[in-house]
Design a protein around this motif. Sequence first.
Motif, short mmCIF file in Angstrom:
data_model
loop_
_atom_site.label_atom_id
_atom_site.label_comp_id
_atom_site.label_asym_id
_atom_site.label_seq_id
_atom_site.Cartn_x
_atom_site.Cartn_y
_atom_site.Cartn_z
N ASN A 1 0.85 -1.20 0.00
CA ASN A 1 0.00 0.00 0.00
C ASN A 1 0.88 1.24 0.00
O ASN A 1 2.00 1.23 0.52
N VAL A 2 0.35 2.32 -0.58
CA VAL A 2 1.03 3.61 -0.57
C VAL A 2 0.05 4.67 -0.12
O VAL A 2 -1.17 4.51 -0.24
N VAL A 3 0.59 5.76 0.41
CA VAL A 3 -0.22 6.91 0.86
C VAL A 3 0.33 8.14 0.16
O VAL A 3 1.55 8.30 0.03
N SER A 4 -0.55 9.02 -0.26
CA SER A 4 -0.12 10.26 -0.91
C SER A 4 -0.88 11.44 -0.36
O SER A 4 -2.00 11.32 0.13
N SER A 5 -0.24 12.61 -0.44
CA SER A 5 -0.89 13.87 -0.06
C SER A 5 -0.84 14.81 -1.24
O SER A 5 0.02 14.68 -2.13
N SER A 6 -1.75 15.80 -1.23
CA SER A 6 -1.86 16.70 -2.36
C SER A 6 -2.37 18.05 -1.91
O SER A 6 -2.92 18.19 -0.81
N LEU A 7 -2.20 19.04 -2.75
CA LEU A 7 -2.72 20.38 -2.46
C LEU A 7 -4.24 20.43 -2.49
O LEU A 7 -4.82 21.44 -2.13
#
Length: 237
Positions: free
Chosen positions: A229-235
Amino acid sequence: MASSEEEQASVLQLPFVAVQPDWTDDVRAGPKTPPATFWLSVLRSGAATLHADVAVRGDASARSGVRLDALISVPASASASASPSPLSVRLSPASAHELHVAGTGSSLLAELPAAGLRVIAPAATHSTAINGAPLCLDVSPGGELAVLGGSSGQLLVLDGRGSRQRLSLHGHLSDVAVCRFFPSGQVVLSGSGDFQLRIWDALSGACPVVLTGHRRSVTDVAIVERGRNVVSSSLDG
């Protein structure tokens, strides 16, 4: 419970030390007549910046054969309480790539630790053929590979123990803000201003997976445990 003022007072705010990037060249060259010099600055929030020219002189008693003498200058805007005082700049006994910076008796230097600050130069520098400005870098867990992302959307896979380019990865349409190796050291996750995440094979250059869903630029990514699994953040929040 401590107040916010007390908590702030208990935090040690170290000054920022900037030094001429090629100072190690002067040290390696040894003493000359006139002596070679490089610049060094100590910056601290709310105080005048201290600037010094550091001269490289001969010293037979030193392991490196040289000693460093700092000649300090303070901007005219500095207050009398921030007048020049001795600044100690010396080489580490263990490495000619490490400086110890210390000083006493000046409000400009009051927050330098008694043992001084360590300034460590890179052991090596490399140039790459990446298009645009480099923005992010990661090294594989074993150190065999490195990946570099740039403002053009390009990623480079490099030899982790040198500057040799192995692969150029193309697919992102905007800045590559972040790149991370999976624990295997053979797969790379990247995030970009094109709202996408991409998973790359760092050995072949293939991109078998493109993850979408963000509506604004990706700012960071994390790989969970072994990479299932991966986690990402964004504006986009």
